[in-house]
Design a protein around this motif. Structure first.
Motif, short mmCIF file in Angstrom:
data_model
loop_
_atom_site.label_atom_id
_atom_site.label_comp_id
_atom_site.label_asym_id
_atom_site.label_seq_id
_atom_site.Cartn_x
_atom_site.Cartn_y
_atom_site.Cartn_z
N UNK A 227 0.80 -1.10 -0.12
CA UNK A 227 -0.10 0.07 0.07
C UNK A 227 0.70 1.28 -0.15
N UNK A 228 1.95 1.18 0.27
CA UNK A 228 2.97 2.23 0.38
C UNK A 228 3.15 2.76 -0.75
N UNK A 229 3.17 1.89 -2.03
CA UNK A 229 3.42 2.37 -3.22
C UNK A 229 2.55 3.60 -3.62
N UNK A 230 1.42 3.84 -2.88
CA UNK A 230 0.55 4.71 -3.35
C UNK A 230 0.59 6.04 -2.44
N UNK A 231 -0.05 7.04 -2.71
CA UNK A 231 -0.19 8.16 -1.74
C UNK A 231 -1.70 8.22 -1.07
N UNK A 232 -2.51 7.48 -1.68
CA UNK A 232 -3.99 7.65 -1.05
C UNK A 232 -4.75 8.67 -1.74
N UNK A 233 -4.17 9.60 -2.73
CA UNK A 233 -4.83 10.51 -3.45
C UNK A 233 -5.43 9.73 -4.83
N UNK A 234 -6.38 10.23 -5.52
CA UNK A 234 -6.87 9.92 -6.81
C UNK A 234 -6.56 10.72 -7.81
N UNK A 235 -5.91 9.96 -9.05
CA UNK A 235 -5.90 10.48 -10.34
C UNK A 235 -6.93 10.18 -11.28
N UNK A 236 -7.11 10.81 -12.37
CA UNK A 236 -8.27 10.40 -13.36
C UNK A 236 -7.88 8.81 -13.85
N UNK A 237 -6.61 8.40 -13.52
CA UNK A 237 -6.40 6.92 -14.07
C UNK A 237 -6.17 5.88 -13.00
N UNK A 238 -6.42 6.18 -11.46
CA UNK A 238 -6.37 5.52 -10.37
C UNK A 238 -5.57 6.07 -9.36
N UNK A 239 -5.11 5.16 -8.63
CA UNK A 239 -4.56 5.56 -7.38
C UNK A 239 -3.12 6.26 -7.92
N UNK A 240 -2.80 7.46 -7.05
CA UNK A 240 -1.58 8.20 -7.40
C UNK A 240 -0.42 7.59 -6.87
N UNK A 241 0.61 7.46 -7.49
CA UNK A 241 2.06 6.65 -7.12
C UNK A 241 3.05 7.79 -6.21
N UNK A 242 3.37 7.08 -5.18
CA UNK A 242 4.25 7.77 -4.13
C UNK A 242 5.51 7.68 -4.75
N UNK A 243 6.04 8.66 -5.40
CA UNK A 243 7.50 8.64 -5.73
C UNK A 243 8.47 9.31 -5.17
N UNK A 244 7.88 9.44 -3.67
CA UNK A 244 9.00 9.88 -2.60
C UNK A 244 9.63 8.67 -1.86
N UNK A 245 9.19 7.53 -2.15
CA UNK A 245 9.48 6.19 -1.35
C UNK A 245 10.68 5.70 -2.13
N UNK A 246 11.68 5.43 -1.42
CA UNK A 246 12.87 5.07 -2.18
C UNK A 246 12.48 3.79 -3.11
N UNK A 247 11.83 2.92 -2.24
CA UNK A 247 11.62 1.63 -3.28
C UNK A 247 10.70 1.80 -4.58
N UNK A 248 10.10 2.77 -4.30
CA UNK A 248 9.15 2.93 -5.46
C UNK A 248 10.06 3.49 -6.65
N UNK A 249 10.68 4.68 -6.23
CA UNK A 249 11.75 5.11 -7.24
C UNK A 249 12.81 4.08 -7.70
N UNK A 250 13.30 3.34 -7.02
CA UNK A 250 13.95 2.32 -7.52
C UNK A 250 13.44 1.44 -8.46
N UNK A 251 11.86 1.13 -8.15
CA UNK A 251 11.13 0.35 -9.09
C UNK A 251 11.07 0.73 -10.40
N UNK A 252 10.92 1.98 -10.57
CA UNK A 252 10.72 2.70 -11.99
C UNK A 252 12.20 2.91 -12.48
#
Length: 598
Positions: A227-252
């Motif tokens: 769940x930490x992959x996302x910010x909890x906010x919504x975008x027109x296409x789905x859950x907003x991604x949390x790019x401040x998370x180190x693991x999320x940044x590494x993933x992309x």
């Protein structure tokens, strides 16, 4: 696990990613799975098609990583069991078996032996892009059959729409959920590498469109275990991604480096980064890619960005798709004024002149919604902007998917094409455009059940505010995205030598690209705009100081009236339309000249 630079081993390339299944040798594989929302994870592994599934407990480490190093060859199938009810594919899998909900496949990156191992790419200023959809051209093998023809006509780069695994077998690729996996309906990872390898042998760069701003609605299991992959906010296409998370940044970032290093792509186009809205992450992405790649290769990073963030083009990214140029040219050519064309139809000629001189039209002005958009861009090189008359969005997001050849008078379309291919911006064509294809390119998907119904109705409701689609009966004629026939209609025909119109367009593109490569490309480094003026409704004259000090002048008339123009001086590079009067420019006419002074 830390990433390492790619190293050729007997003409093989790989990239060590933080996550996924990493082959250690012929018999062992290391699995790493980020699941911070779980206390335990079990690897379900079938080492061969006939072997029973074995359940193996994974070890939980710091920061939510689960790892396991076990006997496992390439080709094995696996999933991660995260609960009694749910086993999920690997979000970093390089291939899938049985679509996005099926098991992942262990892939050995060293299975393909590269032939053109010394290829280092091409300088950006040599770029002429053809955007293509792999599925519509017969997958990776189908594309290989067309490479030689594209190279011969002067295309220097093909850009693949997203090829990551998506639901079903027909899709644009922008609602994928497994960004590391190659779409199985297009071919295998090795077939993709063979395509890129062959392209390099012909002098063609290969770019890839990647989607890092959202995940699609079908097959996205990340919320169940990360769940930490996302910010909890919504975008027109789905859950907003949390790019401040180190693991999320590494993933992309690992994903981007995998495509560039392991598959030897020559560049990436980052889809809709305005939906990411995190320039710090975008800058880190650029920095880590450049650090990982090194200075030997030409690797180009392109943006789609409605925010027109010129600052990202100063040192982080190579260029941006210039929607402003497309939109104003489309408004001038078709007279359309609904939707986002409303921002471009008023004073369209002045706006075209502004774009040819300064790159973006919106450089901080308010758009039709009253939102300030853009940053000053006049200081940037013209090659910081990718110009186009058509692309997958601008054709496919039309209700009926019509191409310009079916919407615009031939003379005006020829004139706009000459402007596109001779101006100093980087030109891009859309598959089929190079031979005047009239087949539509429609929005297509391969969803099932309730999601299919929702996509169909959502697609039709998008056009409810357009005058031509006000009534429900007319909207019902909009092709169903999930119908096989919608995809079939979107497959462009192969060029036909016995079709005079197709041959005419093909010859015109070759002629213009020959001129571009001979006279424009060598002079592009150091080019700066000198100014652009409106000559009359739909007609402009633009000048650029080229890198060698010469002046390129292009006059084009997309209007309906003859306009006055000073007789051009210098070398005539190209002329289209009536030429008996040097002091006027007829509708549909173009003049391009190269001189030693203005």
């Amino acid at each position: 696990m830390s990433a390492s630079t790619s190293k050729p081993t007997h003409q093989r390339f790989s990239w060590s990613c933080h996550y996924g299944a990493a082959v250690q040798d012929d018999q062992r594989t290391r699995f790493t799975f980020w699941a911070p929302g779980l206390e335990s994870v079990t690897l379900e592994l079938s080492r061969s098609p006939n072997e029973a599934v074995e359940s193996l407990a994974m070890k939980k480490g710091r920061d939510g990583d689960f790892t396991l190093d076990t006997e496992c060859p390439a080709g094995a199938h696996y999933r991660y069991r995260i609960s009694d009810e749910l086993a999920v594919p690997d979000p970093a899998a390089r291939a899938q078996h049985e679509d996005v909900t099926g098991p992942s496949v262990v892939v050995n990156p060293d299975a393909y032996a590269w032939q053109n191992v010394l290829w280092q790419g091409r300088p950006w200023h040599e770029t002429v892009i053809l955007e293509i959809h792999a599925g519509a051209l017969g997958g990776f093998e189908g594309i290989r059959q067309r490479l030689q023809g594209w190279a011969a006509m002067g295309i220097t780069a093909i850009e693949l729409m997203p090829i990551n695994e998506f639901p079903g077998a027909r899709n644009w690729g922008y609602d994928g959920v497994l960004p590391y996996a190659v779409e199985a309906s297009y071919g295998t990872p090795e077939q993709l590498k063979a395509l890129i390898d062959q392209a390099h042998g012909l002098g063609l760069m290969v770019f890839l469109d990647v989607v890092y701003n959202h995940f699609g609605p079908d097959g996205n299991y990340l919320p169940h275990y990360a769940p930490d992959f996302f910010t909890g906010e919504r975008t027109p296409w789905g859950d907003a991604i949390d790019f401040n998370q180190p693991q999320v940044k590494d993933f992309f970032i690992d994903n981007a480096l995998m495509w560039l290093e392991e598959y030897r792509f020559d560049g990436l186009r980052f889809d809709a980064v305005h939906a990411i809205d995190n320039d710090a992450f975008l800058r880190e992405m650029s920095e880590r890619i450049k650090s990982g790649i090194g200075e030997m290769r030409h690797v180009h990073l392109m943006l789609e960005n409605e925010r027109n963030s010129a600052s990202l083009l100063e040192n982080a990214y190579t260029a941006q798709w210039n929607d402003d140029v497309h939109n104003v040219l489309h408004a001038l050519l078709t007279g359309e004024h609904e939707g986002y064309y409303a921002d471009y139809c008023d004073h369209a000629t002045d706006k075209l002149a502004s774009a040819l001189h300064g790159g973006f039209i919106f450089q901080g002005q308010n758009d039709r919604r009253g939102h300030s958009r853009g940053e000053p861009s006049g200081h940037l090189s013209p090659t910081s902007f990718i110009a186009f008359l058509q692309n997958h969005d601008q054709v496919g997001n039309r209700a009926m998917g019509e191409r310009l050849v079916s919407l615009v008078e031939q003379e005006k379309l020829e004139a706009a094409t000459a402007l596109l291919l001779l101006c100093p911006m980087i030109p891009m064509l859309f598959m089929g455009e190079e031979h005047g294809a009239k087949s539509p390119f429609l929005f297509f998907t391969d969803h099932r059940d309730e999601l299919a119904d929702a996509v169909r109705e959502g697609r039709r409701s998008e056009f409810a505010d357009f005058s031509h689609f006000k009534d429900e009966a007319t909207r019902a004629k909009i092709p169903d995205p999930n119908a096989v026939s919608t995809f079939d209609q979107s497959v462009p025909p192969a060029p036909e030598n016995d079709d005079p119109e197709s041959a005419m367009w093909h010859t015109r593109y070759m002629t213009l690209l020959d001129i571009r490569h001979a006279e424009i490309v060598p002079r592009l480094p150091g080019t700066r705009p000198m100014g652009a003026v409106a000559l009359g409704e739909g007609a402009v004259l633009a000048h650029w100081r080229m890198g060698d000090g010469t002046v390129l002048g292009i006059a084009v008339n997309l209007g309906d009236q003859r306009v006055s123009i000073d007789a051009p001086e210098g070398q005539r590079l190209y002329e289209l339309g009536e030429s008996d009067d040097a002091h006027t420019l007829a509708p549909g006419a173009v003049r391009a000249c190269l001189s030693s002074h203005l």
